[in-house]
Enzyme design. Structure first.
Site, PDB file in Angstrom:
ATOM      1  N   HIS A  32       1.014  -1.223   0.069  1.00  0.00           N
ATOM      2  CA  HIS A  32       0.006  -0.080   0.070  1.00  0.00           C
ATOM      3  C   HIS A  32       0.934   1.264  -0.239  1.00  0.00           C
ATOM      4  CE1 HIS A  32      -3.175  -2.487   2.325  1.00  0.00           C
ATOM      5  NE2 HIS A  32      -3.795  -2.422   1.270  1.00  0.00           N
ATOM      6  N   CYS A  36      -2.184   0.358  10.099  1.00  0.00           N
ATOM      7  CA  CYS A  36      -2.897  -0.581   9.587  1.00  0.00           C
ATOM      8  C   CYS A  36      -4.020  -1.147  10.873  1.00  0.00           C
ATOM      9  CB  CYS A  36      -2.337  -1.718   8.941  1.00  0.00           C
ATOM     10  SG  CYS A  36      -1.019  -1.605   8.298  1.00  0.00           S
TER      11      CYS A  36
END
Ligand code: CIR
Length: 259
Positions: A167, A254
């Site tokens: 990501h 996250c």
């Protein structure tokens, strides 16, 4: 309009401890995961969050979704609205439904629709800017849908090409005060030109994923060069052991859905 003031003024975090099935979490290079250790590391993470002063809501583990502790991915809160993402990883698809009702009860919500894919790990809210990584998990349609949703609110979306990492936030995170923490190999990307930078050396690459809240930055434990630079910029560093989440390609940002 300003998406986020300086410093990062978050007040709420939603977290979900990993279950037993976390041993089956997605990973590019799978290694054996110790689920009990992951849970105790998660508890330390929650302690660090508590120290920053945010209000924490802890959801129940869900064994059906091995990766569901990574709360950042299924939704995002921008400018007071919740956007329900459409996950890029098929095994994570149902995770959006797990948070949808909780968010609908608090926010005006919007949902991304097929063929969009977008995961929160690709979303950086930084000093009035909204950067979204186009990655293996987030496609151009996803970025376009967010752009169309936010344009009437005067919020521009900047797409960023993400290659060779999961990501956008895997290798760059915004910690407030115009500071971005960015992995060395990515530091010269034009998109980061106007930021003050903490450049994370190659041997500490995992430390580029951080979570900045107020004067605090939560970081994975064991990356002294990055910590030193953060302290030099006036941040208070809170270290959390993250070995088990590292094995599942996840970092400290996250583990929270934050606003
Ligand atoms: C996955 O591959 O989806 C998880 N194992 C890791 C997700 C990490 N999330 C994030 O960077 N926001």
């Amino acid at each position: 309009m300003s998406l986020n003031s300086t410093p990062n003024n978050y007040s709420h975090a939603l977290v979900r401890p990993p279950g037993e099935s976390f041993v089956n979490a997605l990973a590019v290079n799978p290694q054996p995961i110790d689920a009990a250790l992951a849970r105790s590391q998660h508890a330390e993470y929650v302690n660090a969050l508590r120290e920053t002063g945010v209000t924490i809501e802890t959801l129940k583990s869900d064994e059906r979704y091995p990766d569901s502790c990574f709360m950042q991915d299924p939704a995002m809160i921008v400018d007071g609205i919740a956007i329900l993402n459409r996950m890029g990883a098929p095994t994570r698809f149902g995770e959006t439904d797990l948070v949808a009702d909780i968010l609908r009860a608090r926010f005006e919500t919007r949902a991304l629709t097929a063929p969009a894919s977008l995961e929160g790990g690709d979303v950086m809210i930084a000093n009035g800017r909204l950067l979204i990584g186009e990655s293996e998990r987030t496609n151009r349609v996803g970025i376009e849908q967010v752009r169309a949703l936010l344009a009437p609110r005067g919020i521009a979306v900047e797409g960023v090409a993400v290659k060779g990492m999961l990501h956008l936030l895997t290798d760059a995170t915004y910690v407030g005060n115009n500071v971005v923490v960015v992995w060395d190999a990515f530091a010269d990307a034009p998109v980061f030109r106007d930021f003050d930078k903490v450049v994370v050396p190659n041997e500490e690459a995992y430390a580029a994923n951080t979570l900045g809240i107020g004067k605090y930055v939560i970081v994975p434990a064991g990356y002294p060069k990055t910590n030193e630079q953060l302290r030099a910029k006036g941040f208070e560093v809170l270290q959390v052991p993250m070995s088990e989440f590292y094995k599942a390609d996840g970092g400290v940002s996250c583990l929270s859905l934050i606003w």
